[in-house]
Design a protein around this motif. Structure first.
Motif, PDB file in Angstrom:
ATOM      1  N   GLY A   1       0.823  -1.195   0.000  1.00 21.94           N
ATOM      2  CA  GLY A   1       0.000   0.000   0.000  1.00 21.94           C
ATOM      3  C   GLY A   1       0.854   1.240   0.000  1.00 21.94           C
ATOM      4  O   GLY A   1       2.077   1.176   0.062  1.00 21.94           O
ATOM      5  N   PHE A   2       0.183   2.387  -0.033  1.00 18.27           N
ATOM      6  CA  PHE A   2       0.918   3.652  -0.104  1.00 18.27           C
ATOM      7  C   PHE A   2       1.754   3.883   1.145  1.00 18.27           C
ATOM      8  O   PHE A   2       2.765   4.562   1.118  1.00 18.27           O
ATOM      9  CB  PHE A   2      -0.049   4.814  -0.317  1.00 18.27           C
ATOM     10  N   ASP A   3       1.344   3.286   2.282  1.00 18.37           N
ATOM     11  CA  ASP A   3       2.109   3.454   3.509  1.00 18.37           C
ATOM     12  C   ASP A   3       3.167   2.375   3.647  1.00 18.37           C
ATOM     13  O   ASP A   3       3.705   2.144   4.736  1.00 18.37           O
ATOM     14  CB  ASP A   3       1.194   3.467   4.733  1.00 18.37           C
ATOM     15  N   ASN A   4       3.474   1.664   2.542  1.00 17.48           N
ATOM     16  CA  ASN A   4       4.548   0.689   2.491  1.00 17.48           C
ATOM     17  C   ASN A   4       4.304  -0.538   3.356  1.00 17.48           C
ATOM     18  O   ASN A   4       5.235  -1.201   3.795  1.00 17.48           O
ATOM     19  CB  ASN A   4       5.890   1.340   2.887  1.00 17.48           C
ATOM     20  N   VAL A   5       3.073  -0.868   3.638  1.00 12.34           N
ATOM     21  CA  VAL A   5       2.730  -2.058   4.407  1.00 12.34           C
ATOM     22  C   VAL A   5       2.195  -3.110   3.449  1.00 12.34           C
ATOM     23  O   VAL A   5       1.348  -2.825   2.602  1.00 12.34           O
ATOM     24  CB  VAL A   5       1.682  -1.740   5.493  1.00 12.34           C
ATOM     25  N   VAL A   6       2.687  -4.324   3.582  1.00 12.10           N
ATOM     26  CA  VAL A   6       2.209  -5.407   2.731  1.00 12.10           C
ATOM     27  C   VAL A   6       0.736  -5.665   3.011  1.00 12.10           C
ATOM     28  O   VAL A   6       0.308  -5.747   4.152  1.00 12.10           O
ATOM     29  CB  VAL A   6       3.028  -6.680   2.972  1.00 12.10           C
TER      30      VAL A   6
ATOM     31  N   VAL B   1      -6.672  15.341   3.899  1.00 13.82           N
ATOM     32  CA  VAL B   1      -7.517  14.405   3.167  1.00 13.82           C
ATOM     33  C   VAL B   1      -6.618  13.614   2.211  1.00 13.82           C
ATOM     34  O   VAL B   1      -5.866  14.206   1.432  1.00 13.82           O
ATOM     35  CB  VAL B   1      -8.612  15.153   2.372  1.00 13.82           C
ATOM     36  N   PRO B   2      -6.638  12.277   2.263  1.00 13.12           N
ATOM     37  CA  PRO B   2      -5.791  11.486   1.357  1.00 13.12           C
ATOM     38  C   PRO B   2      -6.049  11.860  -0.100  1.00 13.12           C
ATOM     39  O   PRO B   2      -7.174  12.181  -0.491  1.00 13.12           O
ATOM     40  CB  PRO B   2      -6.221  10.038   1.651  1.00 13.12           C
TER      41      PRO B   2
ATOM     42  N   TRP C   1       3.289  11.806   4.850  1.00 13.16           N
ATOM     43  CA  TRP C   1       2.714  11.496   6.157  1.00 13.16           C
ATOM     44  C   TRP C   1       2.204  12.708   6.929  1.00 13.16           C
ATOM     45  O   TRP C   1       1.728  12.558   8.061  1.00 13.16           O
ATOM     46  CB  TRP C   1       3.766  10.779   7.011  1.00 13.16           C
ATOM     47  N   GLY C   2       2.245  13.896   6.349  1.00 14.19           N
ATOM     48  CA  GLY C   2       1.797  15.075   7.086  1.00 14.19           C
ATOM     49  C   GLY C   2       1.428  16.212   6.164  1.00 14.19           C
ATOM     50  O   GLY C   2       1.334  16.057   4.952  1.00 14.19           O
TER      51      GLY C   2
END
Length: 988
Positions: free
Chosen positions: A155-160, A701-702, A835-836
């Protein structure tokens, strides 16, 4: 099954500059380093620290704490702080092939000064990985790589995450293979490089932590060796790690928890079978993701940085280095190892992924501009020294065809292939030093009063060359002697512009300006006017008229196309045989004097015919193949509510285009050597996103959930496009100048090819990477933009079109049925993203920009046709040196190295820092064996096979007159070290 082992590796991923300015990160880094050394010296349980694979951290620390050098050296020597192999953690796709090599080479050299060099291909946060990395690593003696992106869906947050579709690898562990077959062990940070961050000491918290972390790692691990990265971005060290490990040991007696190193982890991994590991091939670009997390649009963030980087890399690789070698070989000049290393290191300080990607706060990118300037200024100074040294040794007085008043100049081609093209040089007719008086103003008046006609440009045989000769009047200048004070002067100066032809690769060729005799009374009518008058009396004039007539025929045919886009066989897309015969006859009439002519609707030379439409788009007819490419050069503009990392077009936004608009088209240069048309668009586009966009950003907002569109207010975007064709040009060169006053948008140029093909070839790191035009089913991003270096190319096997560029690193092949190549010229965004909330108003790139690209039609594909060489030459400037009338040992034409090899590209011509060997590197762009022949035009006592670390390998030849004939395997990178005693042993 063997007991599980939790391998805990302490580290910090240190972005030099990112969401804070460099010095803010710098201060935090030095605090971390001091705390790290204290902990390593005082806590026996805290054993190792991986220093992020980049040696620049050491430079940055010692810059502020030089007294820490002894402590640091001891800990590195003891193997407690692991350093190398890179100088910086670069973005692999936005830095050139040679820049990636210099990064590894300088990283090794820097690390070796301190102690052991980490032999690990460390790519923790690269935005995708280059396909030739395994080959490069193997050549450097590196057998394993670790990376965070490019294989499994993340995902975009680098989590599988669980996602439909197959994974390229079911495990964290795999083999990674380059196109040439070189393979290394590859380990994916499946749960990111922070999966062991901040391990709890408290037993209750530790149970929650380890239950999840053990399950997460086991989900992807193929062995019981589980990797945990104890750190993250700018993460301070965990001083209580020893206590945390003790807690884990007490809670999980069936797991061995060890504080360790990558070497130990990989050794343990190697004790297990790897039969069920898969092999992933080439580029790791996460093609089986949703398409958002690849961060490819960093290739178009702050395009001005990419342009400065391309220019700076090229000056070092194709200017300063080869010219320094030639100056050493021909003039005895000491090779400038230290200044070149300084220039490279300064440039590479801009190569970390958050820096060159343009995805940081404004302050860091302002500082980057200064670094680019510093590196470029050093490169330019080194180039000037080498040109002066070589020029001082070139003999000009023995050229019989030149009268005594001739003013010679040498023109240098530092690419790997013979080259023709338009050059410019300023030459001095008369010079008066200030000390001769009466005053600078008086000298200027005296020089301006001299009656000097524009004269003519001639080659070494005395043949006149069509040229433009501009009288600049008296110009200030100065010399800086090595043995005295500066010498200011004024000189009557003339600027020459003409086409140099067939200049040898890695060499030079002489031309001369012959001024008209003072007092001759000849009026200056311009070189081109005189040439045309002369041409009308001879065969060249007839050839130009034949070309004009042929071009008019093309214009009429192009006005009435009879074919559909993409199906051009048997139609006006192919020039009639009679027309091609006419073109051939014209070429024969020209002989070696290739010229270009203007026509009522375009321009033409012996290779191409160009016609402009009313909307400013253009068509190119390839006379060699008969193919016509129409509708090129339309501009496309759409909204962008993404950020520096990602492009996001607003929902329902329909791109605006210049197709069918009215453009002002004018002929501004009409010379035998070059014709240029100017096209001006006055284009109204939305001024920004809607006002609601500011609120969406403020509330974080993403980007995928933003609903803002484009504003109803408009601003004028004036696009001034210069389209040029040179006399010997096989491509059309385009320069686009604009003053951007719009925000939140993306501007592209569209180049429909009409070619039907499944894949595209894009210049990448030591390869022309073949990529699918239609991505995998998992890809839901509407855009499939990708990276390029020098070019992107489409071919249907019979015809091809290649688009070269200067610092325009993002392209997309549109799925529009027309094979359209879209090259991003500008992307304007207002925030860093990630992230911010980090506003970046300067990322809107307001103000003046000049963007450059070139279009090359050809037969077959870009490799087989050799069009790749033209694209590489397009990025490389010419270098020139005015000369005096002098005796010297060097001839009027010179090449340092003679070589041949279809489908091979010359990548480097430099000197080794260790032993003075001349280093020459090629790479095979094809998937087939390619023969290489080369012969140095200097004494090379021994020729060694080498590698990217410039180490001597096996002897491949000996003897002063050595000529090599060697096979180069598919996609191979080959380097040779040529031992030249008079160079390597020189100390003066």
């Amino acid at each position: 099954m063997k007991r599980k082992t939790a391998h805990i590796i302490s580290h910090t991923h240190w972005d030099r500059e990112w969401y804070l300015p460099y010095e803010s990160h710098h201060l935090r880094l030095t605090n971390l380093m001091n705390e790290l050394m204290d902990t390593l010296e005082q806590d026996g349980r805290y054993r190792y620290f991986h220093l992020d694979g980049q040696t620049i951290i050491i430079d940055d620390y010692l810059q502020m704490y030089p007294d820490g050098q002894e402590r640091l050296a001891k800990l590195i020597e003891q193997g407690k702080i692991i350093i190398g192999p890179w100088y910086v953690l670069q973005d692999e796709f936005l830095t050139s092939s040679e820049a990636n090599v210099r990064n590894l080479l300088i990283g090794h050299r820097e690390a070796a000064r301190w102690g052991p060099v980490s032999k690990l291909g460390y790519f923790p946060d690269s935005f995708g990985n280059m396909g030739q990395a395994p080959q490069m690593l193997k050549q450097a003696g590196i057998e394993a790589a670790v990376f965070g992106r490019g294989v499994k869906p993340t995902g975009f947050d680098n989590v599988v995450v669980d996602a439909p579709g197959e994974y390229e690898s079911p495990y964290s562990e795999m083999f990674w293979e380059s196109p040439d077959g070189s393979s290394v062990v590859g380990v994916l940070f499946a749960n990111w490089y922070s999966n062991g961050n901040e391990i709890p000491v408290d037993a209750g918290e530790a149970v929650v932590f380890w239950d999840k972390k053990l399950a997460d790692a086991e989900k992807y691990a193929s062995t019981p060796e589980l990797l945990y990265m104890n750190g993250c971005d700018h993460q301070p060290i965990q001083k209580d790690l020893g206590d945390a490990i003790d807690t884990a040991k007490s809670l999980y007696p069936d797991v061995d928890f060890v504080h360790t190193t990558f070497d130990a982890y990989l050794e343990a991994l190697g004790e297990h079978p790897s039969d069920d590991w898969v092999t992933v091939h080439g580029e790791l670009r996460s093609t089986r993701t949703d398409g958002w997390g690849t961060l490819v649009n960093t290739a178009s963030a702050r395009v001005y940085l990419k342009q400065m980087n391309q220019a700076g890399q090229t000056l070092l690789e194709k200017g300063a280095e080869p010219l320094a070698v030639i100056a050493s070989l021909t003039a005895g000049q000491k090779y400038p190892h230290e200044p070149l290393a300084y220039a490279w290191k300064t440039l590479m300080q801009n190569h970390p992924h958050d820096s060159i990607c343009g995805c940081g706060v404004d302050e860091i990118h302002r500082e980057m501009v200064g670094r680019f300037d510093k590196s470029r200024h050093m490169a330019e100074a080194l180039i000037a020294e080498s040109l002066q040294a070589i020029g001082s040794r070139i003999g000009t007085d023995d050229i019989a065809a030149w009268p005594e008043n001739a003013r010679p100049a040498a023109f240098f081609n530092t690419t790997g292939w013979e080259r023709s093209g338009v050059v410019t040089v300023d030459v001095q007719a008369v010079r008066i030093n200030f000390k001769e008086g009466p005053s600078p103003q008086g000298i200027a008046d005296k020089l301006d009063a001299l009656k000097i006609g524009p004269g003519r440009v001639v080659d070494t045989e005395g043949r006149e060359i069509p040229a433009s000769i501009e009288d600049l009047g008296a110009q200030f200048g100065y010399d800086l002697p090595d043995d005295g004070f500066r010498v200011p002067y004024m000189a009557r100066t003339f600027r020459l512009t003409f086409e140099a032809r067939n200049v040898p690769a890695l060499g030079y060729k002489l031309y001369a300006w012959v001024p008209e005799e003072a007092g001759s009374g000849a009026d200056y009518a311009g070189g081109a006017d005189r040439d045309r008058a002369g041409d009308a009396e001879g065969g060249a004039g007839q050839a130009r008229e034949a070309l004009r007539a042929e071009a008019a025929g093309f214009a009429n045919a192009a006005q009435h196309p009879t074919h559909a886009q993409g199906d051009q066989s048997g139609s006006s897309a192919h020039i009639a045989a009679a027309d091609r015969e006419t073109a051939g006859n014209s070429a024969e009439m020209f002989g070696q004097a290739e010229e270009v002519v203007s026509t009522p609707h375009g321009m033409e030379n012996r290779f191409l015919a160009v016609r402009f439409a009313d909307d400013g788009s253009y068509s190119i007819a390839d006379k060699t193949t008969g193919r016509i490419f129409e509708g090129l050069g339309v501009y496309d503009d759409c909204g962008d509510i993404g950020n520096e990392y990602v492009f996001r077009q607003p929902e329902g936004d329909v791109p605006l285009t210049t197709q069918g608009s009215t453009a002002a088209i004018s002929l501004i240069e009409d010379e035998p050597y070059r014709v240029t048309y100017r096209i001006v668009h006055e284009w109204e586009i939305p001024s920004s996103a809607e006002a609601s966009f500011e609120d969406e950003k403020r509330r974080l907002v993403p980007f995928l959930k933003r609903r803002s569109g484009r504003s109803a207010d408009t601003v004028t975007l004036e696009l001034t496009t210069l389209v040029s064709l040179e006399g010997s040009g096989k491509g059309v060169q385009v320069s686009v100048t604009l003053n951007n006053q719009a925000r939140d948008h993306r501007l592209r140029v569209l180049l429909p090819t009409g070619l039907r093909t499944r894949t595209v070839l894009a210049d990448s790191i030591f390869e022309a990477a073949e990529r699918e035009i239609v991505p995998a089913p998992e890809w839901i991003n509407p855009s499939n933009a990708q990276h390029q270096q020098a070019f992107v190319s489409l071919s249907d096997g019979t015809h091809g079109l290649t688009v070269a560029n200067k610092g325009l690193n993002e392209y997309e092949v549109l799925q529009d049925g027309s094979g359209t190549i879209a090259v991003t010229l500008l992307r304007s965004v207002s925030e860093m993203g990630d992230w911010g909330v980090f506003p970046t108003p300067e990322a809107q790139c307001l103000g003046e920009h000049t963007l450059e690209y070139a279009v090359y039609p050809h037969a077959g594909n870009v490799i087989d046709s050799g069009a790749f060489a033209q694209a590489y030459q397009y990025q490389t400037p010419w270098f020139s040196q005015p000369l005096g009338r002098q005796f010297g040992p060097l001839p009027a034409e010179y090449r340092a190295l003679s070589w041949s090899g279809e489908k091979l590209a010359l990548s480097a011509f430099k000197q080794s820092e260790e032993n003075g060997d001349v280093i020459v590197r090629w790479y095979n762009l094809s998937g087939e064996n390619a023969p290489l022949e080369f012969e140095p035009k200097f004494t090379a006592d021994t020729v060694y096979g080498s590698d990217i670390l410039e180490r001597r390998g096996e002897v491949v030849g000996q003897g002063a007159q050595y000529a090599a004939q060697l096979p180069v395997g598919p996609a191979k990178i080959v380097t040779f070290a040529l031992a030249v005693p008079q160079v390597s042993n020189r100390t003066d």
